[in-house]
Design a protein around this motif. Structure first.
Motif, PDB file in Angstrom:
ATOM      1  N   VAL A 144      -3.378   5.951  -7.376  1.00  0.00           N
ATOM      2  CA  VAL A 144      -4.424   5.487  -6.921  1.00  0.00           C
ATOM      3  C   VAL A 144      -5.144   4.560  -8.109  1.00  0.00           C
ATOM      4  O   VAL A 144      -5.476   3.250  -7.900  1.00  0.00           O
ATOM      5  N   ALA A 145      -5.097   5.045  -9.161  1.00  0.00           N
ATOM      6  CA  ALA A 145      -5.551   4.342 -10.446  1.00  0.00           C
ATOM      7  C   ALA A 145      -4.653   3.116 -10.645  1.00  0.00           C
ATOM      8  O   ALA A 145      -5.202   2.002 -11.199  1.00  0.00           O
ATOM      9  N   GLN A 146      -3.528   3.130 -10.459  1.00  0.00           N
ATOM     10  CA  GLN A 146      -2.615   2.011 -10.522  1.00  0.00           C
ATOM     11  C   GLN A 146      -2.775   0.754  -9.486  1.00  0.00           C
ATOM     12  O   GLN A 146      -3.134  -0.116  -9.987  1.00  0.00           O
ATOM     13  N   ILE A 147      -3.061   1.483  -8.463  1.00  0.00           N
ATOM     14  CA  ILE A 147      -3.336   0.419  -7.207  1.00  0.00           C
ATOM     15  C   ILE A 147      -4.684  -0.287  -7.521  1.00  0.00           C
ATOM     16  O   ILE A 147      -4.908  -1.492  -7.475  1.00  0.00           O
ATOM     17  N   THR A 148      -5.609   0.254  -7.884  1.00  0.00           N
ATOM     18  CA  THR A 148      -7.088   0.021  -8.153  1.00  0.00           C
ATOM     19  C   THR A 148      -6.882  -1.121  -9.439  1.00  0.00           C
ATOM     20  O   THR A 148      -7.599  -1.998  -9.504  1.00  0.00           O
ATOM     21  N   TRP A 149      -6.171  -0.741 -10.440  1.00  0.00           N
ATOM     22  CA  TRP A 149      -5.998  -1.624 -11.536  1.00  0.00           C
ATOM     23  C   TRP A 149      -5.222  -2.895 -11.105  1.00  0.00           C
ATOM     24  O   TRP A 149      -5.812  -3.933 -11.382  1.00  0.00           O
ATOM     25  N   VAL A 150      -4.384  -2.894 -10.451  1.00  0.00           N
ATOM     26  CA  VAL A 150      -3.687  -4.097  -9.998  1.00  0.00           C
ATOM     27  C   VAL A 150      -4.833  -4.931  -9.036  1.00  0.00           C
ATOM     28  O   VAL A 150      -4.766  -6.195  -9.161  1.00  0.00           O
ATOM     29  N   HIS A 151      -5.484  -4.297  -8.219  1.00  0.00           N
ATOM     30  CA  HIS A 151      -6.597  -5.108  -7.371  1.00  0.00           C
ATOM     31  C   HIS A 151      -7.477  -5.451  -8.255  1.00  0.00           C
ATOM     32  O   HIS A 151      -7.943  -6.753  -7.995  1.00  0.00           O
ATOM     33  N   LYS A 152      -7.968  -4.951  -9.224  1.00  0.00           N
ATOM     34  CA  LYS A 152      -9.018  -5.365 -10.130  1.00  0.00           C
ATOM     35  C   LYS A 152      -8.303  -6.620 -11.209  1.00  0.00           C
ATOM     36  O   LYS A 152      -9.125  -7.535 -11.357  1.00  0.00           O
ATOM     37  N   ASN A 153      -7.276  -6.504 -11.567  1.00  0.00           N
ATOM     38  CA  ASN A 153      -6.870  -7.398 -12.354  1.00  0.00           C
ATOM     39  C   ASN A 153      -5.728  -8.484 -11.782  1.00  0.00           C
ATOM     40  O   ASN A 153      -5.419  -9.356 -12.666  1.00  0.00           O
ATOM     41  N   ALA A 154      -5.100  -8.293 -10.924  1.00  0.00           N
ATOM     42  CA  ALA A 154      -4.197  -9.301 -10.575  1.00  0.00           C
ATOM     43  C   ALA A 154      -3.909  -9.879  -8.999  1.00  0.00           C
ATOM     44  O   ALA A 154      -4.047 -10.953  -8.830  1.00  0.00           O
ATOM     45  N   HIS A 155      -4.082  -8.781  -8.157  1.00  0.00           N
ATOM     46  CA  HIS A 155      -3.913  -9.204  -6.728  1.00  0.00           C
ATOM     47  C   HIS A 155      -4.664  -8.475  -5.764  1.00  0.00           C
ATOM     48  O   HIS A 155      -5.198  -7.216  -6.121  1.00  0.00           O
ATOM     49  N   ASP A 156      -5.352  -9.188  -4.950  1.00  0.00           N
ATOM     50  CA  ASP A 156      -6.031  -8.528  -3.658  1.00  0.00           C
ATOM     51  C   ASP A 156      -5.351  -7.401  -2.782  1.00  0.00           C
ATOM     52  O   ASP A 156      -4.510  -7.907  -2.048  1.00  0.00           O
ATOM     53  N   VAL A 157      -5.489  -6.288  -2.852  1.00  0.00           N
ATOM     54  CA  VAL A 157      -4.900  -5.147  -2.196  1.00  0.00           C
ATOM     55  C   VAL A 157      -6.031  -4.147  -1.432  1.00  0.00           C
ATOM     56  O   VAL A 157      -5.938  -3.096  -1.224  1.00  0.00           O
ATOM     57  N   SER A 158      -7.185  -5.001  -1.333  1.00  0.00           N
ATOM     58  CA  SER A 158      -8.238  -4.063  -0.753  1.00  0.00           C
ATOM     59  C   SER A 158      -7.863  -3.471   0.593  1.00  0.00           C
ATOM     60  O   SER A 158      -8.371  -2.305   0.722  1.00  0.00           O
ATOM     61  N   SER A 159      -7.085  -3.892   1.332  1.00  0.00           N
ATOM     62  CA  SER A 159      -6.665  -3.257   2.554  1.00  0.00           C
ATOM     63  C   SER A 159      -5.774  -2.206   2.480  1.00  0.00           C
ATOM     64  O   SER A 159      -5.930  -1.252   3.131  1.00  0.00           O
ATOM     65  N   ILE A 160      -5.151  -2.046   1.254  1.00  0.00           N
ATOM     66  CA  ILE A 160      -4.205  -0.658   0.893  1.00  0.00           C
ATOM     67  C   ILE A 160      -5.171   0.060   0.376  1.00  0.00           C
ATOM     68  O   ILE A 160      -5.353   1.435   0.794  1.00  0.00           O
ATOM     69  N   ILE A 161      -6.353  -0.232  -0.372  1.00  0.00           N
ATOM     70  CA  ILE A 161      -7.308   0.707  -1.082  1.00  0.00           C
ATOM     71  C   ILE A 161      -8.328   1.316   0.180  1.00  0.00           C
ATOM     72  O   ILE A 161      -8.486   2.492  -0.033  1.00  0.00           O
ATOM     73  N   SER A 162      -8.558   0.537   1.041  1.00  0.00           N
ATOM     74  CA  SER A 162      -9.498   0.880   2.093  1.00  0.00           C
ATOM     75  C   SER A 162      -8.838   1.955   3.033  1.00  0.00           C
ATOM     76  O   SER A 162      -9.273   2.914   3.577  1.00  0.00           O
ATOM     77  N   ALA A 163      -7.393   1.849   3.235  1.00  0.00           N
ATOM     78  CA  ALA A 163      -6.348   2.953   3.843  1.00  0.00           C
ATOM     79  C   ALA A 163      -6.167   4.178   3.069  1.00  0.00           C
ATOM     80  O   ALA A 163      -5.328   5.127   3.957  1.00  0.00           O
TER      81      ALA A 163
END
Length: 194
Positions: A144-163
């Motif tokens: 979760v921390a890594q996905i959040t970091w990628v979302h914040k710093n590189a790519h929009d993965v908000s659909s994955i975060i919300s799931a």
């Protein structure tokens, strides 16, 4: 005296206190008692990584016979190789593990997030999203921390975060989220829980 997990925990406590020699002794006792224990092996690697010697951490992980069968250990090895700018020789093995139906989603979570992050940064966001979807099925806190970091710093993965299913122990991810949001009170609260 023969409990490897207690020796590993003692090492962590010595590290917190800044007593590196005592921490090193305790983690090596833990490793000698249980060299194939995932937790002990990852703790040994974490000790050397935090002590500024990730090469030694990688050495112990690569020397372990469980590296090729344990996705938790493999994810640590791949992550440490990435940390020092080296490409792990075990990436294909990690990808095979992700396709192996014999592993539970939680066991693959950290490995999938590490390989997904690599995909994103090599420009392959399609594969990165697929791996993040695997990581998010039953996510480990590190994933979760890594996905959040990628979302914040590189790519929009908000659909994955919300799931990502609601979990109660994502303290690292919550700390980072509130830190980047500059919500200092919540960042401090979750850092203390972490």
């Amino acid at each position: 005296p023969r409990n490897s997990l207690l020796w590993s925990e003692l090492s962590r406590e010595y590290t917190i206190l800044g007593q590196e020699k005592k921490s090193a002794r305790a983690i090596h006792i833990a490793h000698s008692l249980a060299p194939e224990n995932r937790l002990v092996l990852r703790s040994l690697a974490r000790f050397y990584s935090h002590s500024g010697d990730p090469e030694k951490a990688i050495f112990y992980l690569q020397r372990s016979p469980i590296l090729k069968e344990d996705p938790w250990v493999l994810s640590s090895e791949i992550a440490l190789c990435n940390e020092i700018g080296r490409t792990s020789k075990n990436i294909k093995l990690g990808q095979k593990m992700l396709a192996n139906a014999n592993f539970q989603p939680l066991a693959l979570s950290e490995l999938a997030s590490e390989l997904g992050t690599m995909d994103f940064f090599s420009g392959n966001s399609k594969h990165g999203k697929r791996k993040f979807e695997i990581a998010a099925q039953t996510p480990h806190e590190n994933a979760v921390a890594q996905i959040t970091w990628v979302h914040k710093n590189a790519h929009d993965v908000s659909s994955i975060i919300s799931a990502i299913p609601e979990t109660t122990f994502n303290f690292e991810a919550e700390t980072r989220w509130y830190y980047y949001s500059q919500d200092w009170n919540n960042a401090l609260h979750y850092a203390s829980l972490w």
